[in-house]
Design a protein around this motif. Structure first.
Motif, PDB file in Angstrom:
ATOM      1  N   GLY A   1     -10.796  -0.730  -2.258  1.00 60.43           N
ATOM      2  CA  GLY A   1     -10.477   0.572  -2.861  1.00 60.43           C
ATOM      3  C   GLY A   1     -11.679   1.481  -2.848  1.00 60.43           C
ATOM      4  O   GLY A   1     -11.569   2.690  -2.681  1.00 60.43           O
ATOM      5  N   HIS A   2     -12.842   0.905  -3.017  1.00 61.99           N
ATOM      6  CA  HIS A   2     -14.070   1.686  -3.124  1.00 61.99           C
ATOM      7  C   HIS A   2     -14.632   2.014  -1.751  1.00 61.99           C
ATOM      8  O   HIS A   2     -15.030   3.138  -1.487  1.00 61.99           O
ATOM      9  CB  HIS A   2     -15.083   0.886  -3.943  1.00 61.99           C
TER      10      HIS A   2
ATOM     11  N   GLY B   1     -13.352   0.508   1.479  1.00 60.72           N
ATOM     12  CA  GLY B   1     -12.619   0.171   2.689  1.00 60.72           C
ATOM     13  C   GLY B   1     -11.540   1.156   3.088  1.00 60.72           C
ATOM     14  O   GLY B   1     -11.225   1.284   4.262  1.00 60.72           O
ATOM     15  N   LEU B   2     -10.955   1.825   2.110  1.00 64.25           N
ATOM     16  CA  LEU B   2      -9.799   2.661   2.401  1.00 64.25           C
ATOM     17  C   LEU B   2      -9.936   4.034   1.756  1.00 64.25           C
ATOM     18  O   LEU B   2     -10.591   4.186   0.729  1.00 64.25           O
ATOM     19  CB  LEU B   2      -8.525   1.998   1.865  1.00 64.25           C
ATOM     20  N   VAL B   3      -9.314   5.008   2.395  1.00 63.93           N
ATOM     21  CA  VAL B   3      -9.188   6.318   1.765  1.00 63.93           C
ATOM     22  C   VAL B   3      -7.776   6.364   1.215  1.00 63.93           C
ATOM     23  O   VAL B   3      -6.814   6.454   1.974  1.00 63.93           O
ATOM     24  CB  VAL B   3      -9.428   7.447   2.781  1.00 63.93           C
ATOM     25  N   ALA B   4      -7.662   6.259  -0.112  1.00 61.97           N
ATOM     26  CA  ALA B   4      -6.361   6.005  -0.728  1.00 61.97           C
ATOM     27  C   ALA B   4      -5.326   7.052  -0.358  1.00 61.97           C
ATOM     28  O   ALA B   4      -4.174   6.722  -0.123  1.00 61.97           O
ATOM     29  CB  ALA B   4      -6.504   5.932  -2.242  1.00 61.97           C
ATOM     30  N   ASP B   5      -5.710   8.325  -0.277  1.00 64.17           N
ATOM     31  CA  ASP B   5      -4.656   9.296   0.023  1.00 64.17           C
ATOM     32  C   ASP B   5      -4.589   9.673   1.497  1.00 64.17           C
ATOM     33  O   ASP B   5      -3.944  10.637   1.849  1.00 64.17           O
ATOM     34  CB  ASP B   5      -4.698  10.508  -0.906  1.00 64.17           C
ATOM     35  N   PHE B   6      -5.205   8.910   2.331  1.00 63.12           N
ATOM     36  CA  PHE B   6      -4.951   9.001   3.767  1.00 63.12           C
ATOM     37  C   PHE B   6      -3.747   8.107   4.082  1.00 63.12           C
ATOM     38  O   PHE B   6      -3.485   7.133   3.378  1.00 63.12           O
ATOM     39  CB  PHE B   6      -6.151   8.487   4.563  1.00 63.12           C
ATOM     40  N   SER B   7      -3.061   8.442   5.183  1.00 63.86           N
ATOM     41  CA  SER B   7      -1.918   7.618   5.569  1.00 63.86           C
ATOM     42  C   SER B   7      -2.405   6.285   6.133  1.00 63.86           C
ATOM     43  O   SER B   7      -3.585   6.114   6.430  1.00 63.86           O
ATOM     44  CB  SER B   7      -1.107   8.346   6.635  1.00 63.86           C
TER      45      SER B   7
ATOM     46  N   GLY C   1      -2.764   4.232  -0.570  1.00 66.21           N
ATOM     47  CA  GLY C   1      -2.946   3.911  -1.977  1.00 66.21           C
ATOM     48  C   GLY C   1      -1.679   3.434  -2.658  1.00 66.21           C
ATOM     49  O   GLY C   1      -1.742   2.823  -3.724  1.00 66.21           O
ATOM     50  N   THR C   2      -0.514   3.716  -2.043  1.00 64.47           N
ATOM     51  CA  THR C   2       0.739   3.302  -2.680  1.00 64.47           C
ATOM     52  C   THR C   2       1.127   1.876  -2.295  1.00 64.47           C
ATOM     53  O   THR C   2       2.079   1.343  -2.835  1.00 64.47           O
ATOM     54  CB  THR C   2       1.893   4.242  -2.282  1.00 64.47           C
TER      55      THR C   2
ATOM     56  N   GLN D   1      -2.756  -3.501   1.459  1.00 60.33           N
ATOM     57  CA  GLN D   1      -3.952  -2.681   1.666  1.00 60.33           C
ATOM     58  C   GLN D   1      -5.007  -3.477   2.405  1.00 60.33           C
ATOM     59  O   GLN D   1      -5.631  -3.007   3.351  1.00 60.33           O
ATOM     60  CB  GLN D   1      -4.526  -2.214   0.320  1.00 60.33           C
TER      61      GLN D   1
END
Lengths: 427, 453, 490
Positions: free
Chosen positions: C322-323, C325-331, C380-381, C387
C-alpha cells in the motif's frame, strides 16, 4: 533490572550519533554567513566614502543627541563580525547556540549595511524603532493567531482574511458606536468569525486547510470590498470614521530615554500584542491547555486515547486565533489611521504567516520574526528618504526571501507540528 | 513518514480525483463515471431512468458541483437583497406589509442577476435590435466577447494550479508566475520593433519563459531543499509583485515616458494579440491559446509518459519512487510547466488588453482566482476550461451589474469563493440538500499533507 | 476476567482482536452487545470513560507524542496543576519514578520519547496506564516489535503486575508466549470466540483452533542448481531516516538460480538493505554489484537511478504494497506498468500506448489470476491478496536477473500465498537469483536454499535450509553460539 538487552540497546544508540558527515546544517549556515559577511565588509566598506560619519540619532528630535560613527570602519567592522560568526560555526564552535549566533550574524550584517547607507547622513534610530514596533503589531497578532491554530494541528492561511475582516469590522462598528473600544471588540469578533468558518469547514467537513485558507481570503476580500462600496464609500462620515486609540504614556517608564518612547508610548493594541505573546508563550509550555494543544498538534490519536477531545481543542484554538488576528486587524484601523480602505491588509497576513514559519511555530519566535519584518518595512521607508542607491522595493522583499531561506533549511531547522494540516478522523 | 497514517492499507483515497485509467476523459466525465458507480452492481432490474435519477440524487461530483453553484448564487442573492436600499427601507415596516419587502428584494435580485446575464452571455434587447437591423451584430457579441476576455487568463492560471494538483502539489504561486509572465511578455514586446506575427510569437515566448522560470524556482527549492511549495510560492508571489515589478517599471528605459506612476512602455502593436471579432470587441487570440493549452495538458496527463509520472507522484509518491520515477525531476518539470501555463495567462493580459503595458496590478488577482478555477474544475483540464468560462462570465456580468443596478463588482468575488467552498466541502452540500452519501472526491483532500509532507 | 489474571486473546492477524479491545477501550462504539465491569453494564463513549472504569491499554502502535518527554507523555490527559494553574511537572516526575520503582520499569522521566528505543517506549506506555491506577491492562500485540530479550523482560513485568493484583489482557498470535505466561486463553477467529483453552494445551491444539484448519507450509521444489553470483554485497553500511547506522558492514551473495532467504525480526535493517540495493537509499560504505557491475562503489558513488537498476533486470516486490508498491487510485492496468510504462511496447517517446497497456493487463490478470471486475478498476478496491498479485505480476512478467521479494505474502490469503510461492520458485528455476526477505520464519524455511539471519544491521550467519528452527530462532535473537564454524556452510 537491566538485562544485557538494554545495555546493548543503549550502546547502539550511543554509537550511532547521526552520521551526517562534515556538512552539518550549522556548518552550511556558517559558510553562508562567512561569505555574506566578507561581501559586506568588502562591498559596503568600499562603497562608503572614507572619512564620512554615519549619525544614528537617539533623540526623538531631529539633530538631537546621537552616535557619530566613522562609517567606513564600522561598515567593514560589522561585516567582519558577521564573517567571524560564520567562520566560528564553520569551525564547529557555538553549535549549541546556533540561534544566538545566527542572530549576531544577521544583526551585524544589517549594521554594516546601515553604516554604508547612512554615511554622511543621519538615521533617527528611535523613530525607526517606533515605526518597527508599530508596523509589527498586526504581524505579531496575525502570526500569534497562526501559532494557536497550527500548534493544535490546523493550518491557518486565512490570517490575511482575518486581518482584513478585523480591520473592516473595527472601522464600521467603531464608527457606528463612536467608540474605539467597540471597534476593537467588533474587530476581534469579525476575525473570530472567519476563524469559526475555518474551524468548522476544516475540522467538521475535512476541507483541505490550505485550499480553505486561500478561499477564505478571497471571500473576506469580496465581502469587505462589497460592503465598503455599498455602505462605507457613500457615507464615510457615518460608517467609516471611527475614533482611534490614543497613545498611552506609561508613567515614569515612558520618560526613559530611547527605550521609553519606543516601548512605553504606544496604543492599547500594541501593549495587548506584547502581553498576548507572553501569555500564549507561557501557557503553551506551562499549562494543561498548552500541553494538550501541543499533544493534539503532534499526535492527535495519542491525545484521543487519553480522553482529550481533539476536535474541541482545535475548535477552541482556531477560533481564539481568529479573535486575536481580528485584533491585529483593528490595529490597522482604530489602532492607527482610523479609516478602512479596500484590501488594506495588503499581504500582511502572508507576512504574518512568514513570521510564524520563520519563528518556527513558537510565540516568541513569531514575535521576533514579526519585528524583523516590521524592521525591514520601517527601514525601507527611511532609506528611501535618504535617497539610497538600494531600491526600497528590494527591502520589501526581505521578509519573503528570509522565509524562503528558512524553509529551505538554510537558516536552522524548521519543523512544523507533526499533525499540522491533517484533519482528525476517528478510524 | 507523515502521509502513511492517512492511507491505511492503500484504500481508494479519492475515487474521482484519481486516474481515469486508460479510459476517456471528456467534459462530462464526472457524471459519466459516477453514474454506473452509483448503481448497485448486479441489480439488473433497475430502469435506465431509475439509474439516472439515482445518479442525480446521490451526491456525486456532478450533482455537487451544480448544487454548489446554485447555493452560491442563492447566497449572493441574499447579499444583494440585504444591501439594497429599497429592501432596507421596506424592512422598516416589514411586519405591517411584508409583501413590500419581498417585492423589493425580488426586484433587486431580478435586476441584478438579469444584468449579470446580459453582461456575460447575451442581451435579448440588443439581439432584437440587431435582428431588425437597428444595431450591429458585433454589439450582440459584446457580452460573450467580455466573458472570453476575462476567462482566458483565468484558464491559464487555472491550468497552472490544476496541473500541479494532479502531481500532488499545491501551486499557490500562479499569481507571481502570471506576473513574471506578464513582465517577460511586456519586456520582449516593447524592447524590439518587431515585424508582424513574429512579434506576437516572441512576446508570448517571453511570457512563457518568465512564468516558467518563476515556477521552476519553486520546483527547485522543493527538489533541492525540500522546501514546501505552498510556502515558497506564497513568498515568491510577493517578491514578484509588488516588490520586483514596481522597481522594474520605474526604471529608465522601461517606464513609459512622461509618466510618474509605475507603468511600462506599451507593447509594440505587432506583438499584440489579434482580436477575434474585429477591433471593436476585446476578445482576442488568448482564449484560443488557453484552450489549446488545456488540450495539451489533457494529452499530457492522459496519454504521455510524463503525465503518467505526474499522476503517480501525485497519488502515491512512495510507490512512484519505488517504481523508479524520479520525484525531483517531477517536481521540477511540474512546476516549470505550471509556471509556463500561468505565464501564458499573465502574458495574455499584457499582449491582449489595453493599455498593453506592465503595471504592478496588471494581472489583477488571476493567480488566486486560478486556484478557485482549478478547484471547481476538479483539477481536470476540461473542467478548468469550463470553470474559467463560468468565472469569466461572472466577472464580465458583474461589471454590467454595477452599471445597471449599482451592485458592487465584488459580488462576483463572493459568489466565486462560495462556489469553491461548497465544492470543497461536499459533505456540507450533502447535508443542506439531504442527498444520499457517496464518497465524493473533494479535490484537495488527498493533498492534505501538512507542512511536513 | 478475574483480578490478578493474565488472559491471553489468541487469534490470527485480522481476526478481530484489536477491534474488540478498541471497543473495550472506548475508541470504537459497539454496534450491539454490552460490556460488564464488576457486573455492572458499561457503555464507553470515549477512552475517558474506560480509564474511569479502570481500564488501560497499550496500543500496537504506540500512542506517545514523540517530541514530549516521558513525564509529559505520562501526565497528558491527567495533568495535575499547581495553585496558579501551572503544570505540576515535579509530581509527574515523581509519579513516573514511583511506578517504575514499584514494577521494575526503569526509565528516565526527562528523556524525549523519540530518542528512546522501542522497548523503552513500550515501558512508557505501561507506566502511562499504571499511573492512572488501572486494574485491567490491555496489551495489544506487545511483542511484535520486540527482540527476544526485550520480550523476556516484558513477560517479567507482566508477572510482577499480576502479583500486584492487576489483570492483563494479552493479545497476540504467538503461541509460545501465550503458553509461557497466560492463565487462561481465549481464541478468536473472524470476530467470533471459537474456543477457550488452558495454558497446558499443546501448541498444535491452539494453532488448529486459531487457524481453523491445519495449514502446513510446504512448497514443492527441486534442489537448487545455483550458477554465477548475480548480486554481490560487500561491507555495505546504510543509515536510516534518523541517521542511525541500521545496516552495518553486510556481506551477501545471491547466485543465479537460488533463493537466498533473509530471516530476522522486523526492523533489523532489512528494509534499508533492500532500499540501498534498489538505489532508493544512499550507501555510506561498502559496495553493491549486480552481475559484476557496480550499483554502489566504495567511494560512495551510486551508478544509475532506481529506474536504471530496474531496467538492468531487477524485480522488486516491496514489503508494504500500500505504501510502496501500488498507486491505490490508479487502475489495475496502470499499476501493472508502473515501472515499465516508459519502455516499449507500453511507451514510445513521450506518449503511452494504451492498447498495448490494455492487452498486457488482460494477459497478466489471466496469468496471475487477479480477481478484478476489469483492468480499469482502481487497485485500491481489490482485496489484499489480489493487490499483492498485481505487484507480483508486474515484477515477474519481464525477464529478470534478480528478484527481490520482501514479505511477499503478508496479509495475503492462503490460496494466494501458495500461488505466489509457486511463482517465486518458478522464477528461481528459470535461473533468476532471488533475495527473499521475510519475518515469517516458516516462509523462509519453506522457500530458501540458503538462509542469512539479520540482527541489528549485521548478518550473523548464513546457514543451510536444513538448519533446525531453534538455531535460526536463536540467531534471530542475536545469539550466535559457539558453532561459528558452521556459518559459511550451506
Amino acid at each position: 533490572m537491566v538485562g544485557p538487552g538494554q545495555v546493548m540497546v543503549s550502546d547502539v544508540v550511543a554509537e550511532s550519533v547521526a552520521v551526517h558527515g562534515f556538512w552539518t546544517r550549522s556548518r552550511k549556515s556558517g559558510l553562508v554567513y562567512l561569505i555574506v559577511g566578507l561581501f559586506a565588509a568588502v562591498v559596503f566598506g568600499l562603497a562608503t566614502k572614507a572619512g564620512e560619519t554615519a549619525t544614528f540619532t537617539l533623540s526623538t528630535k531631529p539633530g538631537g543627541a546621537g552616535l557619530d560613527l566613522p562609517a567606513r570602519a564600522f561598515a567593514i567592522g560589522f561585516g567582519l563580525v558577521c564573517a567571524l560568526t560564520g567562520a566560528a560555526l564553520l569551525a564547529g564552535y557555538f553549535r549549541r547556540h546556533f540561534g544566538a549566533t545566527t542572530a549576531v550574524a544577521i544583526v551585524s550584517f544589517v549594521l554594516s549595511f546601515l553604516c554604508w547607507q547612512v554615511a554622511g547622513n543621519d538615521l533617527p534610530l528611535v523613530g525607526l524603532a517606533q515605526q518597527t514596533l508599530f508596523l509589527a503589531v498586526p504581524l505579531i497578532l496575525g502570526s500569534l493567531a497562526g501559532v494557536l491554530g497550527e500548534r493544535s494541528g490546523v493550518i491557518n492561511v486565512a490570517i490575511e482574511g482575518q486581518l482584513l475582516t478585523g480591520a473592516f469590522c473595527g472601522a464600521l462598528f467603531g464608527s457606528i458606536a463612536a467608540s474605539a473600544w467597540v471597534g476593537l471588540v467588533a474587530a476581534a469578533i469579525g476575525g473570530g468569525l472567519i476563524g469559526a468558518i475555518l474551524a468548522v469547514l476544516a475540522i467538521r467537513y475535512l476541507v483541505d486547510q490550505v485550499v480553505l485558507g486561500v478561499v477564505l481570503n478571497v471571500f473576506a476580500m469580496g465581502v469587505t470590498g462589497y460592503l465598503y462600496d455599498r455602505f462605507m464609500q457613500p457615507n464615510t462620515q457615518a460608517y467609516n470614521n471611527p475614533p482611534t486609540f490614543p497613545a498611552i504614556h506609561i508613567p515614569l517608564l515612558a520618560d526613559i530615554p530611547v527605550i521609553g518612547p519606543v516601548l512605553f508610548q504606544n496604543t492599547i493594541i500594541t501593549y495587548l500584542a506584547i502581553v498576548l505573546v507572553v501569555v500564549v508563550s507561557l501557557a503553551l509550555t506551562k499549562t494543561r491547555w498548552g500541553l494538550r494543544t501541543r499533544a493534539v498538534g503532534e499526535h492527535p490519536t495519542a491525545a484521543d486515547t487519553l480522553g482529550i477531545r481533539v476536535r474541541l481543542v482545535r475548535y477552541r484554538n482556531v477560533i481564539m486565533g481568529g479573535l486575536i488576528a481580528g485584533i491585529g486587524g483593528a490595529a490597522l484601523t482604530v489602532g492607527s489611521v482610523g479609516q478602512f480602505g479596500k484590501d488594506m491588509s495588503n499581504g500582511r497576513g502572508f507576512i504574518a504567516l512568514a513570521a510564524l514559519i520563520f519563528g518556527r511555530w513558537s510565540p516568541t519566535g513569531a514575535l521576533l520574526g514579526a519585528l524583523l519584518f516590521g524592521f525591514a518595512d520601517a527601514l525601507q521607508s527611511n532609506l528611501s528618504s535618504l535617497n539610497s542607491v538600494v531600491p526600497s522595493q528590494f527591502l520589501t522583499m526581505l521578509p519573503y526571501i528570509a522565509t524562503i531561506l528558512a524553509v529551505a533549511g538554510l537558516v536552522g531547522k524548521v519543523r512544523a507540528p507533526a499533525a499540522d494540516g491533517k484533519p482528525y478522523v476517528k478510524s | 513518514m507523515s502521509s502513511d497514517e492517512e492511507r491505511p492499507g492503500g484504500g481508494p483515497a479519492d475515487p474521482d480525483g484519481g486516474a481515469p485509467g486508460t479510459g476517456t476523459e471528456t467534459a462530462t466525465a464526472p457524471a459519466k463515471r459516477s453514474g454506473p458507480r452509483a448503481a448497485v452492481p448486479g441489480d439488473a432490474k433497475r430502469t435506465r431512468t431509475g439509474i439516472v435519477i439515482d445518479a442525480l440524487t446521490t451526491a456525486n461530483t456532478f450533482t455537487v458541483t451544480v448544487l454548489a453553484i446554485v447555493l452560491a448564487l442563492a447566497v449572493g442573492a441574499v447579499v444583494i437583497a440585504l444591501s439594497d436600499q429599497a429592501v432596507l427601507d421596506s424592512m422598516k415596516y416589514f411586519f405591517a406589509r411584508p409583501g413590500d419587502t419581498f417585492a423589493a428584494a425580488g426586484h433587486a435580485i431580478g435586476t441584478a442577476y438579469a444584468a449579470l446575464f446580459t453582461g456575460s452571455i447575451v442581451d435579448p434587447e440588443t439581439l432584437n435590435e440587431a435582428w431588425w437591423g437597428m444595431t450591429s451584430w458585433s454589439s450582440v457579441l459584446s457580452p460573450i466577447s467580455e466573458t472570453l476576455t476575462y476567462a482566458a487568463p483565468l484558464i491559464g492560471t487555472g491550468l497552472a494550479v490544476a496541473l500541479a494538483f494532479r502531481a500532488g502539489m499545491f501551486n499557490i504561486g500562479a499569481q507571481g508566475q502570471a506576473m513574471m509572465g506578464a513582465i517577460g511578455a511586456g519586456l520582449v514586446g516593447f524592447m524590439v520593433p518587431w515585424p508582424p506575427v513574429i512579434g506576437v510569437i516572441a512576446a508570448l515566448l517571453g511570457g512563457l519563459v518568465g512564468g516558467g522560470l518563476w515556477g521552476l524556482l519553486a520546483g527547485w527549492l522543493k527538489a533541492k531543499f525540500g522546501a514546501h511549495e505552498v510556502i515558497t510560492t506564497i513568498m515568491l508571489n510577493y517578491i514578484a509583485a509588488p516588490s520586483f515589478v514596481t522597481w522594474l517599471v520605474t526604471q529608465h528605459g522601461v517606464q513609459q515616458p512622461g509618466r510618474n506612476d509605475p507603468i511600462s512602455k506599451a507593447v509594440e502593436p505587432n506583438a499584440q494579440l489579434p482580436h477575434l471579432f474585429g477591433s471593436g470587441l476585446r476578445a482576442n487570440l488568448a482564449i484560443i491559446l488557453v484552450v489549446g493549452a488545456a488540450l495539451v495538458v489533457s494529452w499530457l496527463l492522459r496519454r504521455s509518459t510524463l503525465g503518467f509520472e505526474f499522476r503517480a507522484v501525485g497519488s502515491n509518491p512512495n510507490a512512484a519512487r519505488t517504481a523508479g520515477i524520479s520525484l525531483n525531476r517531477t517536481y521540477l518539470l511540474v512546476m516549470l510547466f505550471a509556471g509556463v501555463l500561468a505565464g501564458l495567462g499573465g502574458a495574455s493580459i499584457v499582449l491582449g488588453n489595453t493599455p498593453n503595458a506592465i503595471t504592478p496590478s496588471v494581472v489583477g488577482s488571476i493567480g488566486f482566482d486560478g486556484i478557485t478555477v482549478a478547484l471547481l474544475g476538479r483539477g481536470r483540464p476540461v473542467g478548468t476550461v469550463l470553470a474559467g468560462l463560468l468565472f469569466g462570465a461572472l466577472q464580465a456580468g458583474a461589471g454590467q451589474m454595477q452599471v445597471t443596478s449599482q451592485v458592487p463588482i465584488e459580488v462576483s468575488t463572493i459568489i466565486q469563493s462560495l462556489i469553491v467552498i461548497f465544492v470543497a466541502a461536499p459533505a456540507l452540500v450533502r447535508a443542506i440538500f439531504r442527498l444520499r452519501a457517496q464518497r465524493v472526491g473533494a479535490l484537495g483532500q488527498n493533498l492534505a499533507k501538512g507542512w511536513n509532507g | 476476567m478475574e483480578p490478578g489474571e493474565i488472559h491471553a486473546l489468541l487469534g490470527e492477524n485480522g481476526a478481530g482482536k484489536s477491534t474488540l479491545m478498541n471497543v473495550l477501550y472506548g475508541l470504537l462504539t459497539p454496534d450491539e452487545g454490552e460490556i460488564l465491569v464488576d457486573d455492572v453494564p458499561q457503555r464507553f463513549g470515549s477512552p475517558r470513560d474506560a480509564i474511569g472504569a479502570g481500564i488501560g491499554m497499550v496500543h500496537q502502535h504506540f500512542m506517545l507524542v514523540p517530541v514530549f518527554t516521558v513525564a509529559e507523555n505520562v501526565m497528558l490527559g491527567a495533568e495535575h496543576t499547581t495553585g496558579i494553574g501551572w503544570l505540576n511537572r515535579r509530581k509527574a516526575r515523581r509519579d513516573v519514578a514511583e511506578v517504575s520503582e514499584r514494577y521494575g520499569l526503569r526509565v528516565d522521566p526527562d528523556a524525549l520519547v523519540e530518542d528512546l528505543p522501542v522497548g523503552i517506549q513500550q515501558r512508557v506506555e505501561i507506566i502511562k496506564a499504571l499511573v492512572r491506577e488501572v486494574d485491567l491492562l490491555i496489551l495489544d500485540e506487545p511483542t511484535a516489535v520486540l527482540t527476544p530479550q526485550e520480550i523476556d523482560d516484558l513477560l517479567d513485568v507482566m508477572r510482577s503486575l499480576k502479583d500486584a493484583g492487576k489483570s492483563i489482557v494479552f493479545i497476540t498470535h504467538k503461541l509460545k508466549e501465550v503458553k509461557a505466561i497466560a492463565d487462561r486463553i481465549t481464541v478468536i477467529r473472524r470476530g467470533q470466540v471459537v474456543g477457550a483453552a488452558q495454558p497446558d494445551a499443546s501448541e498444535d491444539e491452539l494453532a488448529a483452533l486459531m487457524v481453523g484448519r491445519s495449514v502446513k507450509l510446504t512448497v514443492d521444489k527441486l534442489p537448487a542448481s545455483p550458477g554465477d553470483p548475480v548480486l554481490d554485497v560487500a561491507g555495505l553500511a546504510v543509515v536510516d531516516d534518523r541517521g542511525q547506522r541500521v545496516v552495518d558492514d553486510i556481506d551477501l551473495e545471491v547466485r543465479h538460480g537460488e533463493i537466498l532467504g533473509v530471516a530476522g525480526v522486523e526492523g533489523n535493517g532489512q528494509t534499508e538493505l533492500i532500499e540501498a540495493i534498489m538505489g532508493l537509499r544512499p550507501a555510506i560504505g561498502g559496495t553493491v554489484r549486480l552481475n559484476g557491475r557496480a550499483i554502489h562503489d566504495t567511494l560512495g558513488h551510486q551508478y544509475g537511478t532506481t529506474s536504471d537498476i530496474l531496467a538492468r533486470g531487477v524485480g522488486y516486490v516491496p514489503a508494504d504494497r500500500g505504501h510502496d508498491g501500488l498507486v491505490a487510485d490508479f487502475s489495475v492496468a496502470e499499476n501493472l506498468v508502473l515501472d515499465t510504462y516508459r519502455r516499449p511496447p507500453y511507451g514510445k517517446g513521450l506518449s503511452l500506448r494504451p492498447t498495448a497497456i490494455r492487452e498486457s493487463a488482460r494477459e497478466r490478470i489471466d496469468e496471475f489470476d487477479v480477481r478484478t471486475s476489469s483492468y480499469t478498476t482502481a487497485v485500491g478496491t481489490l482485496s489484499g491478496g489480489n493487490q499483492q498479485k498485481v505487484v507480483v505480476a508486474r515484477e515477474m512478467s519481464r525477464p529478470l536477473e534478480l528478484l527481490i521479494a520482501a514479505q511477499p505474502t503478508r496479509g495475503v490469503d492462503v490460496g494466494s500465498t501458495e500461488f505466489i510461492h509457486g511463482r517465486i520458485v518458478a522464477e528461481r528455476d528459470r535461473g533468476t537469483g532471488v533475495l527473499l526477505v521475510s519475518s515469517e520464519l516458516d516462509e523462509i524455511l519453506a522457500l530458501a536454499d540458503r538462509i542469512a539471519v539479520m540482527y541489528r544491521g549485521k548478518v550473523l550467519a548464513v546457514v543451510g535450509p536444513d538448519t533446525p528452527r531453534e538455531r535460526i530462532g536463536l540467531l534471530m535473537a542475536g545469539v550466535t553460539g559457539e558453532s561459528a564454524a558452521e556459518e559459511t556452510d550451506e
